[in-house]
Design a protein around this motif. Structure first.
Motif, PDB file in Angstrom:
ATOM      1  N   SER A  92      40.948  30.655  38.882  1.00 50.91           N
ATOM      2  CA  SER A  92      40.229  30.193  40.068  1.00 50.91           C
ATOM      3  C   SER A  92      38.843  30.833  40.177  1.00 50.91           C
ATOM      4  CB  SER A  92      41.033  30.464  41.342  1.00 50.91           C
ATOM      5  OG  SER A  92      41.153  31.840  41.575  1.00 50.91           O
ATOM      6  N   SER A  93      38.657  31.990  39.552  1.00 49.69           N
ATOM      7  CA  SER A  93      37.350  32.654  39.588  1.00 49.69           C
ATOM      8  C   SER A  93      36.678  32.697  38.223  1.00 49.69           C
ATOM      9  CB  SER A  93      37.494  34.080  40.119  1.00 49.69           C
ATOM     10  OG  SER A  93      38.206  34.878  39.181  1.00 49.69           O
ATOM     11  N   GLY A  94      37.479  32.583  37.168  1.00 45.12           N
ATOM     12  CA  GLY A  94      36.932  32.716  35.823  1.00 45.12           C
ATOM     13  C   GLY A  94      36.760  34.157  35.403  1.00 45.12           C
ATOM     14  N   ASP A  95      37.396  35.075  36.113  1.00 47.58           N
ATOM     15  CA  ASP A  95      37.271  36.502  35.823  1.00 47.58           C
ATOM     16  C   ASP A  95      38.631  37.112  35.498  1.00 47.58           C
ATOM     17  OD1 ASP A  95      34.543  36.581  36.372  1.00 47.58           O
ATOM     18  OD2 ASP A  95      34.862  37.050  38.482  1.00 47.58           O
ATOM     19  N   PHE A  96      38.580  38.263  34.814  1.00 43.70           N
ATOM     20  CA  PHE A  96      39.778  39.075  34.677  1.00 43.70           C
ATOM     21  C   PHE A  96      39.895  39.906  35.946  1.00 43.70           C
ATOM     22  CE2 PHE A  96      39.619  37.841  30.326  1.00 43.70           C
ATOM     23  CZ  PHE A  96      40.952  37.856  29.939  1.00 43.70           C
ATOM     24  N   ILE A  97      41.091  40.007  36.474  1.00 44.10           N
ATOM     25  CA  ILE A  97      41.340  40.729  37.714  1.00 44.10           C
ATOM     26  C   ILE A  97      42.516  41.673  37.516  1.00 44.10           C
ATOM     27  CG2 ILE A  97      40.406  38.875  39.148  1.00 44.10           C
ATOM     28  CD1 ILE A  97      43.305  38.045  39.794  1.00 44.10           C
ATOM     29  N   THR A  98      42.810  42.448  38.544  1.00 49.34           N
ATOM     30  CA  THR A  98      43.968  43.326  38.542  1.00 49.34           C
ATOM     31  C   THR A  98      44.553  43.331  39.944  1.00 49.34           C
ATOM     32  OG1 THR A  98      44.806  45.508  37.884  1.00 49.34           O
ATOM     33  CG2 THR A  98      42.716  45.465  39.105  1.00 49.34           C
ATOM     34  N   SER A  99      45.529  44.142  40.150  1.00 50.60           N
ATOM     35  CA  SER A  99      46.174  44.274  41.447  1.00 50.60           C
ATOM     36  C   SER A  99      45.798  45.616  42.067  1.00 50.60           C
ATOM     37  CB  SER A  99      47.697  44.208  41.258  1.00 50.60           C
ATOM     38  OG  SER A  99      48.374  44.678  42.392  1.00 50.60           O
ATOM     39  N   THR A 100      45.799  45.672  43.372  1.00 50.32           N
ATOM     40  CA  THR A 100      45.533  46.955  44.032  1.00 50.32           C
ATOM     41  C   THR A 100      46.649  47.959  43.763  1.00 50.32           C
ATOM     42  OG1 THR A 100      46.530  46.110  46.074  1.00 50.32           O
ATOM     43  CG2 THR A 100      44.119  45.970  45.872  1.00 50.32           C
ATOM     44  N   TRP A 101      47.755  47.508  43.215  1.00 48.64           N
ATOM     45  CA  TRP A 101      48.816  48.438  42.821  1.00 48.64           C
ATOM     46  C   TRP A 101      48.300  49.357  41.723  1.00 48.64           C
ATOM     47  CZ3 TRP A 101      51.850  50.217  38.870  1.00 48.64           C
ATOM     48  CH2 TRP A 101      53.006  50.882  39.234  1.00 48.64           C
ATOM     49  N   TYR A 102      47.421  48.832  40.864  1.00 48.83           N
ATOM     50  CA  TYR A 102      46.867  49.624  39.760  1.00 48.83           C
ATOM     51  C   TYR A 102      45.592  50.343  40.137  1.00 48.83           C
ATOM     52  CZ  TYR A 102      50.186  47.170  36.832  1.00 48.83           C
ATOM     53  OH  TYR A 102      51.334  46.677  36.298  1.00 48.83           O
ATOM     54  N   MET A 103      44.704  49.662  40.853  1.00 51.57           N
ATOM     55  CA  MET A 103      43.416  50.262  41.207  1.00 51.57           C
ATOM     56  C   MET A 103      42.739  49.403  42.269  1.00 51.57           C
ATOM     57  SD  MET A 103      41.480  49.234  37.665  1.00 51.57           S
ATOM     58  CE  MET A 103      42.836  49.892  36.719  1.00 51.57           C
ATOM     59  N   ASN A 104      41.843  50.012  43.024  1.00 54.62           N
ATOM     60  CA  ASN A 104      41.129  49.290  44.072  1.00 54.62           C
ATOM     61  C   ASN A 104      39.858  48.614  43.571  1.00 54.62           C
ATOM     62  OD1 ASN A 104      42.935  49.849  46.174  1.00 54.62           O
ATOM     63  ND2 ASN A 104      42.076  51.900  46.394  1.00 54.62           N
ATOM     64  N   ASP A 105      39.344  49.053  42.432  1.00 56.14           N
ATOM     65  CA  ASP A 105      38.117  48.488  41.887  1.00 56.14           C
ATOM     66  C   ASP A 105      38.280  48.366  40.379  1.00 56.14           C
ATOM     67  OD1 ASP A 105      35.545  47.470  42.089  1.00 56.14           O
ATOM     68  OD2 ASP A 105      34.600  49.433  41.878  1.00 56.14           O
ATOM     69  N   LEU A 106      37.720  47.324  39.813  1.00 58.46           N
ATOM     70  CA  LEU A 106      37.811  47.130  38.371  1.00 58.46           C
ATOM     71  C   LEU A 106      36.987  48.179  37.632  1.00 58.46           C
ATOM     72  CD1 LEU A 106      37.380  43.257  38.203  1.00 58.46           C
ATOM     73  CD2 LEU A 106      39.459  44.541  37.690  1.00 58.46           C
ATOM     74  N   PRO A 107      37.436  48.579  36.445  1.00 62.04           N
ATOM     75  CA  PRO A 107      36.625  49.482  35.629  1.00 62.04           C
ATOM     76  C   PRO A 107      35.305  48.801  35.243  1.00 62.04           C
ATOM     77  CG  PRO A 107      38.846  49.278  34.735  1.00 62.04           C
ATOM     78  CD  PRO A 107      38.711  48.265  35.822  1.00 62.04           C
ATOM     79  N   GLN A 108      34.309  49.597  34.944  1.00 59.57           N
ATOM     80  CA  GLN A 108      32.993  49.055  34.605  1.00 59.57           C
ATOM     81  C   GLN A 108      33.051  48.122  33.409  1.00 59.57           C
ATOM     82  OE1 GLN A 108      30.358  49.269  36.606  1.00 59.57           O
ATOM     83  NE2 GLN A 108      29.423  47.797  35.209  1.00 59.57           N
ATOM     84  N   TRP A 109      33.893  48.424  32.418  1.00 58.33           N
ATOM     85  CA  TRP A 109      33.952  47.576  31.226  1.00 58.33           C
ATOM     86  C   TRP A 109      34.478  46.184  31.562  1.00 58.33           C
ATOM     87  CZ3 TRP A 109      38.518  45.569  29.410  1.00 58.33           C
ATOM     88  CH2 TRP A 109      39.702  46.193  29.815  1.00 58.33           C
ATOM     89  N   VAL A 110      35.397  46.073  32.530  1.00 59.74           N
ATOM     90  CA  VAL A 110      35.897  44.756  32.936  1.00 59.74           C
ATOM     91  C   VAL A 110      34.810  44.011  33.715  1.00 59.74           C
ATOM     92  CG1 VAL A 110      37.662  43.502  34.249  1.00 59.74           C
ATOM     93  CG2 VAL A 110      38.288  45.569  32.988  1.00 59.74           C
ATOM     94  N   LYS A 111      34.106  44.730  34.588  1.00 63.30           N
ATOM     95  CA  LYS A 111      33.002  44.105  35.322  1.00 63.30           C
ATOM     96  C   LYS A 111      31.937  43.587  34.351  1.00 63.30           C
ATOM     97  CE  LYS A 111      33.448  46.930  39.474  1.00 63.30           C
ATOM     98  NZ  LYS A 111      32.788  47.925  40.329  1.00 63.30           N
TER      99      LYS A 111
END
Length: 113
Positions: free
Chosen positions: A23-42
């Motif tokens: 729906s966004s075209g991005d890789f995402i994660t869950s807040t269970w793992y972290m609140n913000d994506l790592p810089q490399w994913v961004k």
């Protein structure tokens, strides 16, 4: 891909799990793992690779008649993709269909919030 498909390969003590959100075209994660994506994913997401990959449609690498070990291009068990009228190559509406799917997903998300 379902988000659950990324959880199992993360193992018993993961420090993150990521999955593609169509729906966004991005890789995402869950807040269970972290609140913000790592810089490399961004950085990876900022390349907008899905949009670039679908820009030219979807076609075979070789002429279709050279695929002698495959089933026919128009087989009865194949479903239609997006707005295609037949399940055959080339599929030239991929970019428009992908954008429409993302737009519909954004509208749907805004309605449930």
């Amino acid at each position: 891909m379902k988000d659950r498909a990324s959880i199992l390969p993360a193992g018993h003590t993961p420090n993150g799990a990521f999955w593609f959100d169509d729906s966004s075209g991005d890789f995402i994660t869950s807040t269970w793992y972290m609140n913000d994506l790592p810089q490399w994913v961004k950085a990876f997401n900022s390349q907008n690779l899905p949009d670039k990959l679908v820009a030219n449609g979807w076609n075979t690498l070789l002429p279709i008649n050279q695929y002698t070990e495959s089933a026919p291009d128009n087989s009865p068990w194949e479903g239609l993709l997006g707005s295609a009228k037949t399940p055959t190559f080339p599929y030239s509406n991929l970019a428009a269909d992908y954008q429409a799917k993302k737009t519909i997903s954004v509208i749907h998300l805004s309605e449930i919030r």
